[in-house]
Design an enzyme around this catalytic site. Structure first.
Site, PDB file in Angstrom:
ATOM      1  N   TRP A 283      66.759  19.844 112.298  1.00 59.75           N
ATOM      2  CA  TRP A 283      66.613  21.301 112.216  1.00 59.75           C
ATOM      3  C   TRP A 283      65.656  21.712 111.098  1.00 59.75           C
ATOM      4  O   TRP A 283      64.810  22.589 111.245  1.00 59.75           O
ATOM      5  CB  TRP A 283      68.000  21.903 111.992  1.00 59.75           C
ATOM      6  CG  TRP A 283      68.072  23.360 111.695  1.00 59.75           C
ATOM      7  CD1 TRP A 283      67.229  24.342 112.143  1.00 59.75           C
ATOM      8  CD2 TRP A 283      69.084  24.022 110.923  1.00 59.75           C
ATOM      9  NE1 TRP A 283      67.660  25.567 111.700  1.00 59.75           N
ATOM     10  CE2 TRP A 283      68.786  25.395 110.939  1.00 59.75           C
ATOM     11  CE3 TRP A 283      70.207  23.587 110.223  1.00 59.75           C
ATOM     12  CZ2 TRP A 283      69.579  26.342 110.284  1.00 59.75           C
ATOM     13  CZ3 TRP A 283      70.997  24.532 109.582  1.00 59.75           C
ATOM     14  CH2 TRP A 283      70.684  25.889 109.610  1.00 59.75           C
ATOM     15  N   ARG A 284      65.798  21.042 109.951  1.00 59.96           N
ATOM     16  CA  ARG A 284      65.051  21.487 108.769  1.00 59.96           C
ATOM     17  C   ARG A 284      63.736  20.731 108.590  1.00 59.96           C
ATOM     18  O   ARG A 284      63.083  20.865 107.560  1.00 59.96           O
ATOM     19  CB  ARG A 284      65.912  21.282 107.508  1.00 59.96           C
ATOM     20  CG  ARG A 284      67.236  22.041 107.558  1.00 59.96           C
ATOM     21  CD  ARG A 284      68.079  21.699 106.329  1.00 59.96           C
ATOM     22  NE  ARG A 284      69.448  22.145 106.468  1.00 59.96           N
ATOM     23  CZ  ARG A 284      69.892  23.356 106.114  1.00 59.96           C
ATOM     24  NH1 ARG A 284      69.068  24.237 105.608  1.00 59.96           N
ATOM     25  NH2 ARG A 284      71.163  23.688 106.265  1.00 59.96           N
TER      26      ARG A 284
ATOM     27  N   TYR B 101      64.168  24.468 116.966  1.00 59.83           N
ATOM     28  CA  TYR B 101      64.111  24.102 115.543  1.00 59.83           C
ATOM     29  C   TYR B 101      62.686  24.229 114.996  1.00 59.83           C
ATOM     30  O   TYR B 101      61.717  23.815 115.629  1.00 59.83           O
ATOM     31  CB  TYR B 101      64.645  22.685 115.314  1.00 59.83           C
ATOM     32  CG  TYR B 101      66.152  22.576 115.446  1.00 59.83           C
ATOM     33  CD1 TYR B 101      66.970  23.708 115.544  1.00 59.83           C
ATOM     34  CD2 TYR B 101      66.777  21.334 115.469  1.00 59.83           C
ATOM     35  CE1 TYR B 101      68.344  23.605 115.662  1.00 59.83           C
ATOM     36  CE2 TYR B 101      68.169  21.223 115.590  1.00 59.83           C
ATOM     37  CZ  TYR B 101      68.942  22.369 115.686  1.00 59.83           C
ATOM     38  OH  TYR B 101      70.319  22.264 115.805  1.00 59.83           O
TER      39      TYR B 101
ATOM     40  N   HIS C 252      73.207  25.013 123.803  1.00 61.58           N
ATOM     41  CA  HIS C 252      73.284  25.262 122.365  1.00 61.58           C
ATOM     42  C   HIS C 252      74.409  26.230 121.981  1.00 61.58           C
ATOM     43  O   HIS C 252      75.105  26.020 120.986  1.00 61.58           O
ATOM     44  CB  HIS C 252      71.925  25.817 121.906  1.00 61.58           C
ATOM     45  CG  HIS C 252      71.599  25.559 120.480  1.00 61.58           C
ATOM     46  ND1 HIS C 252      70.313  25.474 120.016  1.00 61.58           N
ATOM     47  CD2 HIS C 252      72.387  25.383 119.389  1.00 61.58           C
ATOM     48  CE1 HIS C 252      70.329  25.241 118.711  1.00 61.58           C
ATOM     49  NE2 HIS C 252      71.575  25.193 118.308  1.00 61.58           N
TER      50      HIS C 252
ATOM     51  N   GLY D 184      75.545  22.718 104.923  1.00 59.35           N
ATOM     52  CA  GLY D 184      74.148  23.070 104.653  1.00 59.35           C
ATOM     53  C   GLY D 184      73.774  22.839 103.192  1.00 59.35           C
ATOM     54  O   GLY D 184      72.814  23.408 102.689  1.00 59.35           O
TER      55      GLY D 184
ATOM     56  N   GLY E  41      71.541  16.443 107.527  1.00 55.42           N
ATOM     57  CA  GLY E  41      70.308  17.221 107.645  1.00 55.42           C
ATOM     58  C   GLY E  41      69.296  17.124 106.522  1.00 55.42           C
ATOM     59  O   GLY E  41      68.427  17.981 106.441  1.00 55.42           O
TER      60      GLY E  41
HETATM   61  N1  LIG Z   1      74.508  22.965 117.229  1.00 57.00           N
HETATM   62  C1  LIG Z   1      74.262  23.903 116.327  1.00 57.00           C
HETATM   63  O1  LIG Z   1      74.446  25.105 116.551  1.00 57.00           O
HETATM   64  C2  LIG Z   1      73.732  23.487 114.982  1.00 57.00           C
HETATM   65  C3  LIG Z   1      73.661  24.411 113.925  1.00 57.00           C
HETATM   66  C4  LIG Z   1      73.180  23.969 112.685  1.00 57.00           C
HETATM   67  C5  LIG Z   1      72.784  22.644 112.523  1.00 57.00           C
HETATM   68  N2  LIG Z   1      72.848  21.777 113.596  1.00 57.00           N
HETATM   69  C6  LIG Z   1      72.449  20.362 113.459  1.00 57.00           C
HETATM   70  O2  LIG Z   1      73.077  19.827 112.325  1.00 57.00           O
HETATM   71  C7  LIG Z   1      72.091  19.227 111.501  1.00 57.00           C
HETATM   72  C8  LIG Z   1      72.522  19.219 110.076  1.00 57.00           C
HETATM   73  O3  LIG Z   1      72.687  20.552 109.604  1.00 57.00           O
HETATM   74  P1  LIG Z   1      72.429  20.842 108.079  1.00 57.00           P
HETATM   75  O4  LIG Z   1      71.026  20.520 107.739  1.00 57.00           O
HETATM   76  O5  LIG Z   1      72.950  22.199 107.771  1.00 57.00           O
HETATM   77  O6  LIG Z   1      73.384  19.686 107.451  1.00 57.00           O
HETATM   78  P2  LIG Z   1      73.953  19.379 106.014  1.00 57.00           P
HETATM   79  O7  LIG Z   1      73.836  17.889 105.877  1.00 57.00           O
HETATM   80  O8  LIG Z   1      75.273  20.022 105.871  1.00 57.00           O
HETATM   81  O9  LIG Z   1      72.982  20.105 104.995  1.00 57.00           O
HETATM   82  C9  LIG Z   1      71.690  19.636 104.733  1.00 57.00           C
HETATM   83  C10 LIG Z   1      71.125  20.484 103.641  1.00 57.00           C
HETATM   84  O10 LIG Z   1      71.855  20.195 102.457  1.00 57.00           O
HETATM   85  C11 LIG Z   1      70.950  19.818 101.435  1.00 57.00           C
HETATM   86  N3  LIG Z   1      71.600  18.774 100.643  1.00 57.00           N
HETATM   87  C12 LIG Z   1      71.965  17.538 101.050  1.00 57.00           C
HETATM   88  N4  LIG Z   1      72.529  16.850 100.041  1.00 57.00           N
HETATM   89  C13 LIG Z   1      72.512  17.673  98.967  1.00 57.00           C
HETATM   90  C14 LIG Z   1      72.937  17.544  97.631  1.00 57.00           C
HETATM   91  N5  LIG Z   1      73.492  16.413  97.182  1.00 57.00           N
HETATM   92  N6  LIG Z   1      72.775  18.601  96.798  1.00 57.00           N
HETATM   93  C15 LIG Z   1      72.215  19.741  97.240  1.00 57.00           C
HETATM   94  N7  LIG Z   1      71.760  19.923  98.505  1.00 57.00           N
HETATM   95  C16 LIG Z   1      71.914  18.899  99.366  1.00 57.00           C
HETATM   96  C17 LIG Z   1      69.712  19.301 102.142  1.00 57.00           C
HETATM   97  O11 LIG Z   1      68.592  19.491 101.313  1.00 57.00           O
HETATM   98  P3  LIG Z   1      67.448  18.338 101.139  1.00 57.00           P
HETATM   99  O12 LIG Z   1      66.662  18.334 102.409  1.00 57.00           O
HETATM  100  O13 LIG Z   1      66.696  18.796  99.952  1.00 57.00           O
HETATM  101  O14 LIG Z   1      68.196  17.055 100.921  1.00 57.00           O
HETATM  102  C18 LIG Z   1      69.663  20.206 103.356  1.00 57.00           C
HETATM  103  O15 LIG Z   1      69.027  21.429 103.062  1.00 57.00           O
HETATM  104  C19 LIG Z   1      70.825  20.028 111.804  1.00 57.00           C
HETATM  105  O16 LIG Z   1      69.640  19.320 111.457  1.00 57.00           O
HETATM  106  C20 LIG Z   1      70.952  20.192 113.270  1.00 57.00           C
HETATM  107  O17 LIG Z   1      70.521  19.009 113.945  1.00 57.00           O
HETATM  108  C21 LIG Z   1      73.320  22.181 114.802  1.00 57.00           C
END
Ligand SMILES: NC(=O)c1ccc[n+]([C@@H]2O[C@H](COP(=O)([O-])OP(=O)(O)OC[C@H]3O[C@@H](n4cnc5c(N)ncnc54)[C@H](OP(=O)(O)O)[C@@H]3O)[C@@H](O)[C@H]2O)c1
Length: 303
Positions: free
Chosen positions: A20-21, A54, A129, A215, A267
């Protein structure tokens, strides 16, 4: 890393990487994206989660360029993508309002666009979705069955569906829904009691957990203000130190402990964090530790 079996006998890796990101990464060149994919594969993470929308419809193509540069990757990975959200976007100037579109025409065309952007012949798992209030389940079910029968997609599933949404769609389909991808984390525990987890288990579908770290908010909560979220952050940190990992690994271990077969969809764009995705598998988690974290997530003890 073990594989999680889907109802159709195929499998996904126990942890998935979500794209996503990706378009927000400091470096989105082909080599940087290949390095991200390699870092996943080195740990056994073979499932890559996309959606057509995305990065304002750009992330699939960024990933596709990496696959085009190294075609041998295709057989080592499972590609998940999604359809039905229509964003307000310069790419769709005729769209006046954000909406969902589960018509056969949209879903079929969206799959063709995803195949093209991803530079692949087949999508391993296509998810609807979001539940569409105007969904004609009969027509969508026939469309999804047809996409599987035509070989354009290997399997289909749901995302953000309530049990009744999934039951309705399934009742109009020949092929089985394979998963429900839902928001699930220590910052979003509703699915444990709102029927989504029970429904997935009833139908022996693994659950894909999106935003498993909330997130990133789970890791950035203040730890000194005495609030429930602060106590949760402190507890994650304490368990991380005890297991020689970090707080994100403990949060992942909490998800993996659930018997439904939860696939956290991680993510991060950062290579150091991607390389550590698998650490959640190394964190010991027992029933009482799980409940200690659950209590902090709820903000009160269980009744
Ligand atoms: N089906 C749906 O409706 C839906 C909705 C939302 C998401 N998704 C899927 O779920 C995936 C994951 O979502 P998500 O990106 O929100 O997952 P997440 O793993 O909860 O969050 C990732 C975010 O957290 C940050 N992060 C990770 N470790 C960290 C730490 N130790 N300290 C501070 N920040 C940290 C990352 O930044 P950095 O990049 O800087 O590490 C990134 O911005 C998406 O890519 C997508 O494929 C699906």
């Amino acid at each position: 890393m073990k594989k999680i079996q889907l109802p159709n006998g195929r499998s996904l890796s126990q942890i998935a990487y979500g794209l996503w990101r990706l378009s927000e990464a400091a470096d989105t060149r082909v080599d940087a994206n290949l390095a991200r994919i390699d870092a996943c594969l080195a740990q056994g993470i073979s499932t890559f989660d996309h959606a057509d929308i995305y990065g304002d419809y750009r992330c699939e193509a960024l990933f596709g360029q990496a696959l085009k540069a190294r075609p041998s990757l295709r057989d080592q990975i499972e590609i998940v993508t999604k359809t039905d959200i229509m964003l307000l976007s310069a790419q769709w100037p005729q769209t006046r309002v954000k909406h969902y579109d589960t018509t056969s025409a949209h879903v079929t065309a969206s799959v063709e666009r995803s195949l093209q952007r991803l530079c692949v012949e087949v999508i391993d798992l296509l998810l609807i979705h979001r539940p569409d209030p105007l969904c004609d389940a009969q027509a969508l079910g026939a469309c999804l069955d047809g996409l599987i029968d035509s070989g354009k997609v290997r399997a289909v599933g749901a995302s953000n569906f309530q049990p009744w949404d999934a039951d309705l769609l399934q009742s109009r389909m020949k092929h089985r829904l394979q998963t429900n991808q839902i928001e699930l984390s220590l910052l979003h525990v509703d699915p444990l009691t709102n029927g989504q987890m029970a429904h997935a288990q009833t139908h022996r579908m693994p659950v894909m957990a999106w935003s498993p770290l909330g997130g990133g908010r789970l890791l950035t909560q203040q730890t000194a203000d005495g609030s429930a979220s602060s106590r949760l952050a402190a507890k994650l940190e304490q368990l991380a130190q005890a297991s020689g990992t970090d707080a994100s690994a403990v949060a992942v271990a909490w998800l993996l402990h659930h018997p439904a077969g939860v696939i956290p969809v991680m993510g991060s764009n950062r290579l150091d964090r991607i390389r550590a995705f698998g650490q959640g598998l190394e964190v010991p988690m027992d029933r009482q530790t799980w409940f200690e974290l659950y209590e902090l997530a709820l903000g009160h003890e269980v009744p």
